[in-house]
Design a protein around this motif. Structure first.
Motif, short mmCIF file in Angstrom:
data_model
loop_
_atom_site.label_atom_id
_atom_site.label_comp_id
_atom_site.label_asym_id
_atom_site.label_seq_id
_atom_site.Cartn_x
_atom_site.Cartn_y
_atom_site.Cartn_z
N GLY A 23 69.16 49.14 47.18
CA GLY A 23 68.69 49.39 48.54
C GLY A 23 69.16 50.73 49.05
O GLY A 23 68.41 51.47 49.70
N ILE A 36 64.67 47.59 52.66
CA ILE A 36 64.79 46.38 53.49
C ILE A 36 64.73 45.14 52.62
O ILE A 36 65.53 44.21 52.79
CB ILE A 36 63.70 46.36 54.58
CG1 ILE A 36 64.02 47.41 55.65
CG2 ILE A 36 63.56 44.96 55.20
CD1 ILE A 36 62.88 47.69 56.60
N TYR A 39 68.09 44.89 50.78
CA TYR A 39 69.18 44.52 51.69
C TYR A 39 69.05 43.06 52.11
O TYR A 39 70.05 42.34 52.21
CB TYR A 39 69.20 45.42 52.92
CG TYR A 39 69.62 46.85 52.65
CD1 TYR A 39 70.63 47.14 51.73
CD2 TYR A 39 69.03 47.90 53.32
CE1 TYR A 39 71.02 48.45 51.49
CE2 TYR A 39 69.42 49.22 53.09
CZ TYR A 39 70.42 49.48 52.17
OH TYR A 39 70.81 50.78 51.94
N THR A 40 67.82 42.61 52.34
CA THR A 40 67.61 41.20 52.70
C THR A 40 68.08 40.28 51.58
O THR A 40 68.77 39.28 51.83
CB THR A 40 66.13 40.96 53.03
OG1 THR A 40 65.77 41.79 54.14
CG2 THR A 40 65.86 39.50 53.37
N ARG A 60 70.33 47.92 56.83
CA ARG A 60 68.96 47.40 56.98
C ARG A 60 68.43 47.75 58.36
O ARG A 60 67.25 48.12 58.50
CB ARG A 60 68.95 45.88 56.75
CG ARG A 60 67.53 45.33 56.66
CD ARG A 60 67.49 43.87 56.34
NE ARG A 60 67.94 43.06 57.48
CZ ARG A 60 67.88 41.74 57.52
NH1 ARG A 60 67.43 41.05 56.48
NH2 ARG A 60 68.30 41.10 58.58
N CYS A 63 67.06 51.17 58.41
CA CYS A 63 65.74 51.24 57.78
C CYS A 63 64.65 50.77 58.73
O CYS A 63 63.60 51.40 58.84
CB CYS A 63 65.72 50.42 56.49
SG CYS A 63 66.74 51.09 55.17
N ASP A 76 69.55 43.51 63.81
CA ASP A 76 70.51 43.78 62.74
C ASP A 76 71.74 44.50 63.28
O ASP A 76 72.87 44.21 62.86
CB ASP A 76 69.86 44.60 61.62
CG ASP A 76 69.09 43.72 60.64
OD1 ASP A 76 69.10 42.48 60.79
OD2 ASP A 76 68.50 44.28 59.70
#
Length: 86
Positions: A23, A36, A39-40, A60, A63, A76
């Protein structure tokens, strides 16, 4: 090349760090949607007690912000702040 290395590690059963690092590569390349996604996945794998969790939310969020998605970005950033207080 770095993204490919992390992809290979993920294919071999990677962990949250492999997703987070890939990421980071995508974020640096301004490929925010892929960042994203990674990171998720990292957030899903990391566990709530890991000290890196807050920073992954922040990355995230950055982003999302770069894509103009301020509602997700703010959510976030809020998670980041809450986790920093713990």
């Amino acid at each position: 090349a770095a993204a490919a290395d992390y992809t290979r590690a993920i294919e071999l059963g990677g962990n949250f760090m492999d997703y987070q690092r890939r990421g980071d590569v995508y974020k640096k390349l301004k490929n925010f949607n892929r960042a994203i996604d990674d990171y998720t996945r990292s957030i899903e794998l990391i566990g709530q007690k890991n000290s890196l969790l807050a920073w992954i939310y922040r990355k995230r969020g950055e982003c999302y912000q770069a894509l103009g998605d301020n509602s997700h970005a703010q959510a976030d950033f809020k998670h980041f702040e809450e986790l920093q207080r713990k």
